[in-house]
Write a protein that holds these residues in place. Structure first.
Motif, short mmCIF file in Angstrom:
data_model
loop_
_atom_site.label_atom_id
_atom_site.label_comp_id
_atom_site.label_asym_id
_atom_site.label_seq_id
_atom_site.Cartn_x
_atom_site.Cartn_y
_atom_site.Cartn_z
N LYS A 1 0.83 -1.21 0.00
CA LYS A 1 0.00 0.00 0.00
C LYS A 1 0.86 1.25 0.00
CE LYS A 1 -4.32 -1.46 2.08
NZ LYS A 1 -5.24 -1.29 3.22
N GLU A 2 1.92 1.25 0.81
CA GLU A 2 2.81 2.41 0.87
C GLU A 2 3.53 2.62 -0.47
OE1 GLU A 2 5.33 1.66 4.21
OE2 GLU A 2 3.79 2.27 5.65
N ALA A 3 3.86 1.53 -1.14
CA ALA A 3 4.54 1.62 -2.43
C ALA A 3 3.56 1.98 -3.55
CB ALA A 3 5.23 0.29 -2.75
N GLY A 4 2.27 1.80 -3.30
CA GLY A 4 1.26 2.10 -4.32
C GLY A 4 1.15 1.02 -5.38
N ASP A 5 1.59 -0.18 -5.06
CA ASP A 5 1.55 -1.30 -6.01
C ASP A 5 0.23 -2.06 -5.87
OD1 ASP A 5 2.10 -3.27 -7.77
OD2 ASP A 5 3.83 -4.09 -6.70
N TYR A 6 -0.81 -1.53 -6.51
CA TYR A 6 -2.15 -2.10 -6.34
C TYR A 6 -2.34 -3.38 -7.15
CZ TYR A 6 -2.94 2.29 -4.03
OH TYR A 6 -2.86 3.34 -3.17
N GLU A 7 -1.56 -3.57 -8.17
CA GLU A 7 -1.65 -4.82 -8.94
C GLU A 7 -1.17 -5.99 -8.10
OE1 GLU A 7 0.33 -4.41 -12.66
OE2 GLU A 7 -0.90 -2.71 -13.27
N ALA A 8 -0.11 -5.78 -7.33
CA ALA A 8 0.39 -6.85 -6.46
C ALA A 8 -0.58 -7.08 -5.31
CB ALA A 8 1.77 -6.48 -5.92
N LEU A 9 -1.23 -6.02 -4.86
CA LEU A 9 -2.23 -6.17 -3.79
C LEU A 9 -3.39 -7.03 -4.26
CD1 LEU A 9 -2.74 -2.74 -1.98
CD2 LEU A 9 -2.31 -4.94 -0.92
N ASP A 10 -3.77 -6.88 -5.53
CA ASP A 10 -4.87 -7.67 -6.08
C ASP A 10 -4.55 -9.16 -6.11
OD1 ASP A 10 -6.52 -5.55 -6.45
OD2 ASP A 10 -6.02 -5.27 -8.57
N LYS A 11 -3.27 -9.49 -6.17
CA LYS A 11 -2.87 -10.90 -6.25
C LYS A 11 -2.84 -11.59 -4.90
CE LYS A 11 -0.42 -10.17 -10.53
NZ LYS A 11 0.85 -10.05 -11.20
N LEU A 12 -2.90 -10.82 -3.81
CA LEU A 12 -2.94 -11.43 -2.48
C LEU A 12 -4.32 -12.02 -2.24
CD1 LEU A 12 -1.13 -8.72 -0.31
CD2 LEU A 12 -0.19 -10.84 -1.19
N PRO A 13 -4.44 -12.98 -1.33
CA PRO A 13 -5.76 -13.57 -1.06
C PRO A 13 -6.75 -12.52 -0.54
CG PRO A 13 -4.02 -14.81 0.04
CD PRO A 13 -3.39 -13.60 -0.54
N ARG A 14 -7.98 -12.62 -0.97
CA ARG A 14 -9.00 -11.66 -0.55
C ARG A 14 -9.21 -11.69 0.96
NH1 ARG A 14 -14.07 -11.41 -4.69
NH2 ARG A 14 -12.93 -10.46 -6.39
N ASN A 15 -9.17 -12.89 1.52
CA ASN A 15 -9.42 -13.02 2.95
C ASN A 15 -8.27 -12.50 3.81
OD1 ASN A 15 -12.00 -14.03 2.84
ND2 ASN A 15 -11.32 -16.14 2.68
N SER A 16 -7.22 -12.00 3.19
CA SER A 16 -6.13 -11.43 3.97
C SER A 16 -6.37 -9.95 4.26
CB SER A 16 -4.80 -11.62 3.25
OG SER A 16 -4.75 -10.85 2.08
N ALA A 17 -7.48 -9.40 3.75
CA ALA A 17 -7.83 -8.00 4.02
C ALA A 17 -8.55 -7.90 5.36
CB ALA A 17 -8.72 -7.47 2.91
N LYS A 18 -8.14 -6.93 6.16
CA LYS A 18 -8.72 -6.77 7.50
C LYS A 18 -10.20 -6.40 7.45
CE LYS A 18 -7.66 -4.85 11.95
NZ LYS A 18 -6.90 -3.90 12.73
#
Length: 89
Positions: free
Chosen positions: A28-45
């Motif tokens: 999030k700090e790096a602004g890499d939203y494409e990599a964030l999309d690749k993480l599991p959905r259930n890992s979001a708080k």
């Protein structure tokens, strides 16, 4: 009492949130939203739900004790929660 599968799903989400917290923060700090999309959905708080620790009930949750109103009242009346007693004035 909530279904066992719902409680297990919640515990799995809690584990994933803890596991991916540092990675998500860095991305999030790096602004890499494409990599964030690749993480599991259930890992979001955001996907976590406050549930009673004893029954898994999702509603009427008391954050201070981590219990639903039903269990909180039951344990308080039996004197199982230190420092809590019935109000009288």
């Amino acid at each position: 009492m909530a279904k066992k599968s719902v409680i297990a799903r919640q515990r799995k989400r809690e584990h994933l949130v803890e596991l991916y917290a540092e990675r998500r923060k860095a991305l999030k700090e790096a602004g890499d939203y494409e990599a964030l999309d690749k993480l599991p959905r259930n890992s979001a708080k955001v996907r976590l739900r406050n549930r009673c620790q004893l029954t898994g009930r999702p509603r009427a949750y008391n954050r201070l004790f981590g219990l639903s109103r039903n269990k909180l009242r039951e344990l308080a009346m039996n004197g199982k929660i230190p420092g809590v007693r019935k109000a009288s004035w």
